[in-house]
Write a protein that holds these residues in place. Sequence first.
Motif, PDB file in Angstrom:
ATOM      1  N   PHE A   1       5.365   1.058   6.593  1.00 26.92           N
ATOM      2  CA  PHE A   1       6.098   2.294   6.282  1.00 26.92           C
ATOM      3  C   PHE A   1       5.284   3.074   5.266  1.00 26.92           C
ATOM      4  O   PHE A   1       4.336   2.551   4.681  1.00 26.92           O
ATOM      5  CB  PHE A   1       7.518   2.015   5.783  1.00 26.92           C
ATOM      6  CG  PHE A   1       7.599   1.113   4.576  1.00 26.92           C
ATOM      7  CD1 PHE A   1       7.423   1.610   3.300  1.00 26.92           C
ATOM      8  CD2 PHE A   1       7.857  -0.245   4.726  1.00 26.92           C
ATOM      9  CE1 PHE A   1       7.505   0.789   2.193  1.00 26.92           C
ATOM     10  CE2 PHE A   1       7.939  -1.085   3.618  1.00 26.92           C
ATOM     11  CZ  PHE A   1       7.764  -0.555   2.352  1.00 26.92           C
ATOM     12  N   GLU A   2       5.668   4.342   5.056  1.00 29.87           N
ATOM     13  CA  GLU A   2       4.856   5.214   4.217  1.00 29.87           C
ATOM     14  C   GLU A   2       5.478   5.365   2.829  1.00 29.87           C
ATOM     15  O   GLU A   2       6.643   5.020   2.619  1.00 29.87           O
ATOM     16  CB  GLU A   2       4.738   6.597   4.885  1.00 29.87           C
ATOM     17  CG  GLU A   2       4.055   6.569   6.230  1.00 29.87           C
ATOM     18  CD  GLU A   2       2.595   6.082   6.164  1.00 29.87           C
ATOM     19  OE1 GLU A   2       1.899   6.444   5.200  1.00 29.87           O
ATOM     20  OE2 GLU A   2       2.184   5.337   7.059  1.00 29.87           O
ATOM     21  N   THR A   3       4.694   5.904   1.917  1.00 24.64           N
ATOM     22  CA  THR A   3       5.183   6.151   0.555  1.00 24.64           C
ATOM     23  C   THR A   3       6.403   7.065   0.577  1.00 24.64           C
ATOM     24  O   THR A   3       7.304   6.925  -0.255  1.00 24.64           O
ATOM     25  CB  THR A   3       4.060   6.782  -0.287  1.00 24.64           C
ATOM     26  OG1 THR A   3       2.888   6.002  -0.081  1.00 24.64           O
ATOM     27  CG2 THR A   3       4.401   6.797  -1.746  1.00 24.64           C
TER      28      THR A   3
ATOM     29  N   ASN B   1      -0.600  -4.496   3.284  1.00 26.24           N
ATOM     30  CA  ASN B   1      -0.186  -3.323   4.052  1.00 26.24           C
ATOM     31  C   ASN B   1       1.222  -3.483   4.594  1.00 26.24           C
ATOM     32  O   ASN B   1       1.586  -4.535   5.101  1.00 26.24           O
ATOM     33  CB  ASN B   1      -1.149  -3.099   5.213  1.00 26.24           C
ATOM     34  CG  ASN B   1      -2.518  -2.692   4.710  1.00 26.24           C
ATOM     35  OD1 ASN B   1      -2.648  -2.135   3.626  1.00 26.24           O
ATOM     36  ND2 ASN B   1      -3.541  -2.990   5.486  1.00 26.24           N
ATOM     37  N   VAL B   2       1.999  -2.428   4.481  1.00 27.36           N
ATOM     38  CA  VAL B   2       3.354  -2.446   5.037  1.00 27.36           C
ATOM     39  C   VAL B   2       3.499  -1.342   6.087  1.00 27.36           C
ATOM     40  O   VAL B   2       2.833  -0.307   5.980  1.00 27.36           O
ATOM     41  CB  VAL B   2       4.428  -2.254   3.937  1.00 27.36           C
ATOM     42  CG1 VAL B   2       4.586  -3.499   3.125  1.00 27.36           C
ATOM     43  CG2 VAL B   2       4.098  -1.061   3.062  1.00 27.36           C
TER      44      VAL B   2
ATOM     45  N   ASN C   1       0.828  -1.215   0.000  1.00 25.62           N
ATOM     46  CA  ASN C   1       0.000   0.000   0.000  1.00 25.62           C
ATOM     47  C   ASN C   1       0.863   1.265   0.000  1.00 25.62           C
ATOM     48  O   ASN C   1       0.360   2.355  -0.153  1.00 25.62           O
ATOM     49  CB  ASN C   1      -0.998   0.004   1.179  1.00 25.62           C
ATOM     50  CG  ASN C   1      -0.292   0.098   2.524  1.00 25.62           C
ATOM     51  OD1 ASN C   1       0.887  -0.186   2.639  1.00 25.62           O
ATOM     52  ND2 ASN C   1      -1.037   0.509   3.547  1.00 25.62           N
ATOM     53  N   ALA C   2       2.201   1.107   0.154  1.00 28.58           N
ATOM     54  CA  ALA C   2       3.081   2.281   0.144  1.00 28.58           C
ATOM     55  C   ALA C   2       3.766   2.474  -1.194  1.00 28.58           C
ATOM     56  O   ALA C   2       4.666   3.299  -1.316  1.00 28.58           O
ATOM     57  CB  ALA C   2       4.128   2.131   1.243  1.00 28.58           C
TER      58      ALA C   2
HETATM   59  C1  LIG Z   1      -0.464   0.888   4.844  1.00 28.62           C
HETATM   60  O1  LIG Z   1      -1.128   0.156   5.838  1.00 28.62           O
HETATM   61  C2  LIG Z   1      -0.569   0.265   7.144  1.00 28.62           C
HETATM   62  C3  LIG Z   1      -1.287  -0.667   8.081  1.00 28.62           C
HETATM   63  O2  LIG Z   1      -2.662  -0.595   7.894  1.00 28.62           O
HETATM   64  C4  LIG Z   1      -0.637   1.711   7.598  1.00 28.62           C
HETATM   65  O3  LIG Z   1      -0.031   1.851   8.866  1.00 28.62           O
HETATM   66  C5  LIG Z   1       0.081   2.589   6.594  1.00 28.62           C
HETATM   67  O4  LIG Z   1      -0.056   3.940   6.943  1.00 28.62           O
HETATM   68  C6  LIG Z   1      -0.474   2.361   5.199  1.00 28.62           C
HETATM   69  N1  LIG Z   1       0.346   3.115   4.260  1.00 28.62           N
HETATM   70  C7  LIG Z   1      -0.187   3.883   3.331  1.00 28.62           C
HETATM   71  C8  LIG Z   1       0.789   4.627   2.483  1.00 28.62           C
HETATM   72  O5  LIG Z   1      -1.363   3.988   3.141  1.00 28.62           O
END
Ligand SMILES: *[C@@H]1O[C@H](CO)[C@@H](O)[C@H](O)[C@H]1NC(C)=O
Length: 532
Positions: free
Chosen positions: A84-86, A81-82, A63-64
């Motif tokens: 860490f952020e994008t 889901n990971v 998801n990032a």
């Molecule tokens: C991806 O999912 C995780 C866990 O749900 C969350 O902590 C994180 O913010 C999400 N990242 C993005 C970029 O949405």
Amino acid sequence: MATKATSSQKYLQLLLLQVTLLGPVSCGKVLVWPTEGSHWLNVKIIIQELIHRGHNVTILVSNASLFIKPAEATEKFEVYNVPFETDTVENLIRHTVALWLDNRPTTLTFWQFYKELGKLSKHWNQMNRLMCDAVVTNQELMAHLQESGYDLVLSDPVTPCGELVALKLAIPFIYSLRFSPAFTLERHCGKIPTPPSYTPAALSELTDSMSFSQRIKNILSYHLQDYVFQSYWGEWDVYYSKVLGRTTTLCETMGKAEIWLIRTYWDFEFPRPFLPNFEFVGGLHCQPAKPLPKEMEEFVQSSGEHGIVVFSLGSMVNNLTDEKSNIIARALSQLPQKVLWRYKGKKPEALGSNTRIYDWIPQNDLLGHPLAKAFLTHGGTNGIYEAIYHGIPMVGIPMFADQHDNIAHMRAKGAAVELDFNRLTTQDLVNALNTVINNSTYKENALRLSKIHHDQPIKPLDRAVFWVEFVMRHKGAKHLRPAAHHLTWYQYHCLDVLAFLLTCAAIAVFILVKCCLFCCRRCGRIAKRKKD
Ligand SMILES: *[C@@H]1O[C@H](CO)[C@@H](O)[C@H](O)[C@H]1NC(C)=O
Ligand SMILES: *[C@@H]1O[C@H](CO)[C@@H](O)[C@H](O)[C@H]1NC(C)=O
Ligand SMILES: *[C@@H]1O[C@H](CO)[C@@H](O)[C@H](O)[C@H]1NC(C)=O
Ligand SMILES: *[C@@H]1O[C@H](CO)[C@@H](O)[C@H](O)[C@H]1NC(C)=O
Ligand SMILES: *[C@@H]1O[C@H](CO)[C@@H](O)[C@H](O)[C@H]1NC(C)=O
């Protein structure tokens, strides 16, 4: 004789066409483990072609992810889901680009550069492991993937884990790869031979004809990069062993790849040895030019006989400093050609009336336009292949990763001029563009590469898809796998045999010497006795 050869060639072509175009009787399910950036743009073409031929393709993505977004309805995405952020991905890309721009390796900074690169590579690997962990320890997701009944995983070894997922699902996997530093993965895990006397190491910017000192540099490059990039393998070895529940290594697991689809071809590469399970499919994304949008076509036509220059620094570099963008804009304004520049940053003040800036350009269609005269490029493989496909000479301003290498290849083949991004001046840029446009040798060489590229019995995309389908039909391609995978390093180089033969020779010499000494002494004694 000649006609016989051509007719049998035609027959072969027809046969192959039938196999590749009409081949798949049943449709398969492909799971993709993708890599960011231009890697994704390239593998997407294979995915679209697979979908076009009726296969079901699912892309496993975090998801990032920065580039890989659930977009078109035809592509199915499985998002995990990971933690860490994008931003993390974006920052790493920015740091990697900056490292190259600020510290382009010279003889003196070689070691420093690779040390820094090693640190960044460690960060990439930590991120990759988080991604991997998010998938293989997610039992619900793994069970779902298992139930879906995939036939094959299409992966990129630059982002490890695709092979682990494949092994967990007990299905074969294929790689799509441009290169790994020093060809570490191809050499050690894929067992492809790379004689350092004429095979330049990746990132070395060398060609296949090297002087003595260049060969020293080449060998050092191989070993230094091996050292830096293998330093993180240990952690993967432990991780892979844990997940698979038996002692194994990253490299052993990667060596199980059925086919390695390499994103180059002999129009671009220097000839070197390869193995039957390595297929060179460079330029698979290239297509004949499509018509341009109306406004763009009018601008292109307004260039008259001078034609156009196409300019892009790729998808990773969106922003230049004001100083740099003005140096470039001033140079472009001095050209008689019209310039189409893909750029998302601030509009430079020195922008000439002959230059237009676009957020995005249909690069392939512009390069395929009859009025295209030159391509000003950062030297990404995808862009270079579009220029090769359409026979357009290049001016390269390489920035990072394989870009310096790519331009070095094109320069060696006489189709490009290279400029240094950090020391770029207006006059150099004007001269470089005028050279590739005025001096016909660059155009002729580009056209020669283009002819080589087009003159293949099967198109690269068809070959790539053929092997994907082949592996699905036959549940692998084990008949192409060299026995080198079963040997230790000293067996591979026959060092054990060499040691044995040397020992035998040494013993023989020893015995011979002993015999001689014995005889001499005997003779001496007999002579002495006679004398007495
Ligand atoms: C991806 O999912 C995780 C866990 O749900 C969350 O902590 C994180 O913010 C999400 N990242 C993005 C970029 O949405
Ligand atoms: C492919 O996907 C479609 C729609 O999701 C489904 O109806 C079809 O059965 C799938 N084909 C295979 C071979 O799994
Ligand atoms: C572009 O670069 C300038 C200066 O280097 C910086 O201030 C600006 O935030 C950057 N813009 C983007 C969109 O990255
Ligand atoms: C190259 O051609 C341009 C026009 O396309 C011209 O202005 C320039 O003087 C030429 N340079 C050389 C060295 O011939
Ligand atoms: C054109 O370029 C080639 C290769 O760099 C060079 O050898 C040749 O002298 C150039 N020709 C002219 C007219 O400048």
